[in-house]
Enzyme design. Sequence first.
Site, PDB file in Angstrom:
ATOM      1  CB  ILE A   1      -0.984  -0.010   1.185  1.00 26.97           C
ATOM      2  CG1 ILE A   1      -1.787  -1.326   1.191  1.00 26.97           C
ATOM      3  CG2 ILE A   1      -1.937   1.191   1.110  1.00 26.97           C
ATOM      4  CD1 ILE A   1      -2.704  -1.524   2.369  1.00 26.97           C
TER       5      ILE A   1
ATOM      6  N   GLY B   1       9.506  -4.999   2.261  1.00 24.38           N
ATOM      7  CA  GLY B   1       9.335  -4.148   1.078  1.00 24.38           C
ATOM      8  C   GLY B   1      10.349  -4.489  -0.004  1.00 24.38           C
TER       9      GLY B   1
ATOM     10  CE1 TYR C   1      -2.015  -5.658  10.968  1.00 22.57           C
ATOM     11  CE2 TYR C   1      -4.342  -6.106  10.592  1.00 22.57           C
ATOM     12  CZ  TYR C   1      -3.192  -5.415  10.282  1.00 22.57           C
ATOM     13  OH  TYR C   1      -3.211  -4.481   9.290  1.00 22.57           O
TER      14      TYR C   1
ATOM     15  NE  ARG D   1     -12.505 -11.132   5.675  1.00 26.97           N
ATOM     16  CZ  ARG D   1     -13.264 -11.921   6.441  1.00 26.97           C
ATOM     17  NH1 ARG D   1     -14.572 -11.851   6.363  1.00 26.97           N
ATOM     18  NH2 ARG D   1     -12.711 -12.759   7.288  1.00 26.97           N
TER      19      ARG D   1
HETATM   20  N1  UFG Z   1      -9.216 -17.164   2.053  1.00 26.27           N
HETATM   21  C1  UFG Z   1      -9.394 -18.423   1.512  1.00 26.27           C
HETATM   22  N2  UFG Z   1      -8.308 -19.052   0.985  1.00 26.27           N
HETATM   23  C2  UFG Z   1      -7.061 -18.472   0.957  1.00 26.27           C
HETATM   24  C3  UFG Z   1      -6.889 -17.193   1.513  1.00 26.27           C
HETATM   25  C4  UFG Z   1      -7.991 -16.565   2.057  1.00 26.27           C
HETATM   26  O1  UFG Z   1     -10.506 -18.977   1.503  1.00 26.27           O
HETATM   27  O2  UFG Z   1      -6.122 -19.118   0.455  1.00 26.27           O
HETATM   28  C5  UFG Z   1     -10.379 -16.464   2.602  1.00 26.27           C
HETATM   29  C6  UFG Z   1     -10.209 -16.053   4.040  1.00 26.27           C
HETATM   30  O3  UFG Z   1     -10.615 -17.082   4.906  1.00 26.27           O
HETATM   31  C7  UFG Z   1     -11.109 -14.820   4.124  1.00 26.27           C
HETATM   32  C8  UFG Z   1     -11.012 -14.219   2.727  1.00 26.27           C
HETATM   33  O4  UFG Z   1     -10.540 -15.249   1.887  1.00 26.27           O
HETATM   34  O5  UFG Z   1     -12.438 -15.238   4.314  1.00 26.27           O
HETATM   35  C9  UFG Z   1     -10.056 -13.046   2.681  1.00 26.27           C
HETATM   36  O6  UFG Z   1      -8.818 -13.452   3.224  1.00 26.27           O
HETATM   37  P1  UFG Z   1      -7.493 -12.576   3.114  1.00 26.27           P
HETATM   38  O7  UFG Z   1      -6.412 -13.343   3.804  1.00 26.27           O
HETATM   39  O8  UFG Z   1      -7.284 -12.166   1.713  1.00 26.27           O
HETATM   40  O9  UFG Z   1      -7.871 -11.263   3.904  1.00 26.27           O
HETATM   41  P2  UFG Z   1      -8.405 -11.100   5.421  1.00 26.27           P
HETATM   42  O10 UFG Z   1      -9.850 -10.715   5.300  1.00 26.27           O
HETATM   43  O11 UFG Z   1      -8.085 -12.233   6.282  1.00 26.27           O
HETATM   44  O12 UFG Z   1      -7.465  -9.936   5.909  1.00 26.27           O
HETATM   45  C10 UFG Z   1      -7.688  -8.628   5.569  1.00 26.27           C
HETATM   46  C11 UFG Z   1      -6.380  -7.846   5.670  1.00 26.27           C
HETATM   47  C12 UFG Z   1      -5.926  -7.798   7.090  1.00 26.27           C
HETATM   48  C13 UFG Z   1      -7.022  -7.289   7.965  1.00 26.27           C
HETATM   49  C14 UFG Z   1      -8.255  -8.143   7.777  1.00 26.27           C
HETATM   50  C15 UFG Z   1      -9.384  -7.667   8.623  1.00 26.27           C
HETATM   51  O13 UFG Z   1      -5.393  -8.450   4.872  1.00 26.27           O
HETATM   52  O14 UFG Z   1      -4.820  -6.940   7.188  1.00 26.27           O
HETATM   53  O15 UFG Z   1      -8.649  -8.096   6.427  1.00 26.27           O
HETATM   54  O16 UFG Z   1     -10.015  -8.787   9.170  1.00 26.27           O
HETATM   55  F1  UFG Z   1      -6.673  -7.338   9.251  1.00 26.27           F
END
Ligand code: UFG
Length: 335
Positions: free
Chosen positions: A15, A39, A144, A223
């Site tokens: 970002i 980075g 976090y 999300r």
């Molecule tokens: N997911 C999968 N498979 C994967 C990766 C993710 O099904 O291989 C799912 C996760 O369970 C979640 C969604 O996809 O339901 C999004 O996951 P991400 O890891 O992409 O993102 P997060 O929502 O976990 O995390 C983001 C930000 C964090 C922040 C968070 C807030 O990256 O910094 O939102 O909850 F803290």
Amino acid sequence: MMGSAVLVTGGAGYIGSHAVKALRQRGRQVVVYDNFSAGHRLPVSGGCTVVEGDIHDTARLTDVLRSHDVGAVMHFAAWLSVGESVREPARYYHNNVAGTLSLFDAMLAGDVRHLVLSSTAAVFGNPEETPITEQHPTKPINAYGETKLAIERALPHYDRAYGLRSIAMRYFNAAGADPDGELGEDHDPEIHVIPRAIDAALGRASFQIFGDDYDTADGTCLRDYVHVTDLAAAHVLALDALERGAPSSVYNLGNGQPTSVRDVIDAVERVSGRKVPYTMGPRREGDPAVLYASSARIKRDLEWRPQFEDISTIVETAWRWRETHPHGYSDKVLR
Ligand code: UFG
């Protein structure tokens, strides 16, 4: 006389690098401060001063603020993995809390009083109602989110006592890549769903959905994906506002579109014209079922207008970057 340059901690990260580009496009002088632990050197080459340093090094930071005529800070340097923060909270408290307090000390010593900083939707935990507004109770469910909330809670005190004015940006799911193709997402390991699903479509990795037994329409988590270039633009607006004398504030940044993991897969398939092979796995620890934002406040106060709102557009920019950079920034694409 207040300095005119902007120090960007973590300016070599995902970002942060997009924010550096947005600042440069506004004609701002930029000093990137990064320890390059996560980075990359490539995204910040050209047009700005790059200082290799750690945010824990208060003396160094103070010196950099003074010697480069810095008048404002954008603070991105932090650890960002929810799962890792559950397993290794000490790293998160040291970097995200102690490191940020060190930056604040340097800002006070260097007489820098404007700050735009990264926060996260993770400060909310499991939401009690959606869309999530800024007034929603903050009850993090992982370290976090706790570390980001600890800093958010310090901010009003620093403002009252020291006149440090700040705008905290609570991102929902930062996604996509620079539409010019210069910058993109390059985490090691990559934990985020969009790049992982793209890698699966490209046959580079396998993909697992983390749970389909949530109380949502298709059983997978919802999300709110927001384009990194739109986030970068919001940071520039926030800095402008602080420099015009706006009071300290906090904003939620998302598109307000609840998007399921299956929707992400569909978007990757549409954009790429390929199948995303996947297996169904168990829930991932620390994942709330539903997170999506109301960004009405930043739209009203700062006239933020996201340009890449729908999931297909977001995925398209991510796809272009990832397809051409199988090894991230270590693939120097000659154009
Ligand atoms: N997911 C999968 N498979 C994967 C990766 C993710 O099904 O291989 C799912 C996760 O369970 C979640 C969604 O996809 O339901 C999004 O996951 P991400 O890891 O992409 O993102 P997060 O929502 O976990 O995390 C983001 C930000 C964090 C922040 C968070 C807030 O990256 O910094 O939102 O909850 F803290």
